[in-house]
Enzyme design. Structure first.
Site, PDB file in Angstrom:
ATOM      1  N   ILE A 162       0.823  -0.987  -0.022  1.00 21.92           N
ATOM      2  CA  ILE A 162       0.122  -0.083  -0.093  1.00 21.92           C
ATOM      3  C   ILE A 162       1.103   1.293   0.116  1.00 21.92           C
ATOM      4  O   ILE A 162       1.966   1.324   0.798  1.00 21.92           O
ATOM      5  CB  ILE A 162      -0.932   0.137   1.342  1.00 21.92           C
ATOM      6  CG1 ILE A 162      -1.999   1.147   1.075  1.00 21.92           C
ATOM      7  CG2 ILE A 162      -0.345   0.021   2.753  1.00 21.92           C
ATOM      8  CD1 ILE A 162      -3.056   0.986   1.960  1.00 21.92           C
ATOM      9  N   VAL A 209       1.122   5.504  -1.081  1.00 21.97           N
ATOM     10  CA  VAL A 209       0.463   6.886  -1.371  1.00 21.97           C
ATOM     11  C   VAL A 209       1.693   7.783  -1.549  1.00 21.97           C
ATOM     12  O   VAL A 209       2.513   7.802  -0.842  1.00 21.97           O
ATOM     13  CB  VAL A 209      -0.499   7.650  -0.091  1.00 21.97           C
ATOM     14  CG1 VAL A 209      -0.817   8.853  -0.765  1.00 21.97           C
ATOM     15  CG2 VAL A 209      -1.547   6.488   0.051  1.00 21.97           C
ATOM     16  N   GLU A 221       2.540  -7.398   6.534  1.00 25.72           N
ATOM     17  CA  GLU A 221       3.754  -7.203   7.470  1.00 25.72           C
ATOM     18  C   GLU A 221       4.294  -6.108   7.062  1.00 25.72           C
ATOM     19  O   GLU A 221       3.697  -5.426   6.082  1.00 25.72           O
ATOM     20  CB  GLU A 221       4.936  -8.549   6.949  1.00 25.72           C
ATOM     21  CG  GLU A 221       5.167  -8.371   5.652  1.00 25.72           C
ATOM     22  CD  GLU A 221       6.209  -9.521   5.200  1.00 25.72           C
ATOM     23  OE1 GLU A 221       7.012  -9.299   4.756  1.00 25.72           O
ATOM     24  OE2 GLU A 221       6.002 -10.654   5.493  1.00 25.72           O
ATOM     25  N   ASN A 254       7.933   1.698  10.687  1.00 25.32           N
ATOM     26  CA  ASN A 254       7.044   2.191  10.124  1.00 25.32           C
ATOM     27  C   ASN A 254       5.703   2.670  10.920  1.00 25.32           C
ATOM     28  O   ASN A 254       4.828   2.191  10.727  1.00 25.32           O
ATOM     29  CB  ASN A 254       6.573   1.238   8.834  1.00 25.32           C
ATOM     30  CG  ASN A 254       5.802   2.402   7.770  1.00 25.32           C
ATOM     31  OD1 ASN A 254       5.363   3.400   7.906  1.00 25.32           O
ATOM     32  ND2 ASN A 254       5.808   1.762   6.481  1.00 25.32           N
ATOM     33  N   TYR A 300      -2.899   0.710  10.348  1.00 29.03           N
ATOM     34  CA  TYR A 300      -3.320  -0.885  10.609  1.00 29.03           C
ATOM     35  C   TYR A 300      -4.014  -0.961  11.868  1.00 29.03           C
ATOM     36  O   TYR A 300      -5.247  -1.621  11.848  1.00 29.03           O
ATOM     37  CB  TYR A 300      -2.258  -1.673  10.405  1.00 29.03           C
ATOM     38  CG  TYR A 300      -1.569  -1.427   8.900  1.00 29.03           C
ATOM     39  CD1 TYR A 300      -2.003  -1.340   7.895  1.00 29.03           C
ATOM     40  CD2 TYR A 300      -0.025  -1.848   8.923  1.00 29.03           C
ATOM     41  CE1 TYR A 300      -1.381  -1.144   6.768  1.00 29.03           C
ATOM     42  CE2 TYR A 300       0.702  -1.692   7.771  1.00 29.03           C
ATOM     43  CZ  TYR A 300      -0.101  -1.291   6.536  1.00 29.03           C
ATOM     44  OH  TYR A 300       0.476  -1.353   5.283  1.00 29.03           O
TER      45      TYR A 300
END
Length: 152
Positions: free
Chosen positions: A74, A76, A108, A113, A120
């Site tokens: 994912i 952006v 994962e 991060n 999440y």
């Protein structure tokens, strides 16, 4: 996220791989290659993106095998982060996985991060394990945190 037009989410195809790779290179310290992204199009994969005024601003890729879905990536564009696009993509992935019969969405994430772990966590993912020294990092390696979201 309420100010974001949900009609901006579009399915992606292999033709988007070059732009996806550009976003990847801007947003990640250890980005996927365009070749790696191209390999994520096929019957086991779903890729969605956020488009605004014709420009791809972010994307997400999920692989699903039977009833287990795995978020592979994912991403952006850095200049578009922090306005809700990641959350919009995540909600779409969850909805799509449920519609496709998945009972769990797994992922994962790099231990360092914090932004991704926050995202999440907002969606209810919980830590399910770790892979020690899994990701290359600037000073050696860092752990991968395995996270799961029950969809049932």
């Amino acid at each position: 996220m309420s100010n974001i037009d949900t009609d901006l989410i579009v399915p992606l195809s292999i033709e988007h791989a070059a732009v996806m790779a550009k976003i990847e290179n801007q947003a990640h310290t250890h980005p996927w290659s365009e070749t790696g992204l191209r390999e994520c199009f096929g019957p086991l994969y779903r890729a969605v993106g956020i488009k605004q005024q014709g420009d791809l601003l972010g994307f997400a890729i999920v692989q699903q095998i039977i009833d287990e879905a795995t978020l592979l990536d994912i991403c952006v564009a850095p200049e578009k982060q922090g306005v809700g696009f990641g959350g919009l993509l995540m909600q779409q992935l969850i909805d799509d996985a449920k519609s496709a019969g998945a009972v769990v969405l797994m992922l994962e994430v790099r231990q360092s991060n914090e932004a991704a772990k926050y995202l999440y966590g907002k969606f209810g993912f919980i830590e399910a394990g770790r892979r020690k020294d899994y990701y290359p990092a600037n000073n050696g390696y860092e752990d991968a945190i395995l996270m799961d979201l029950s969809l049932v």
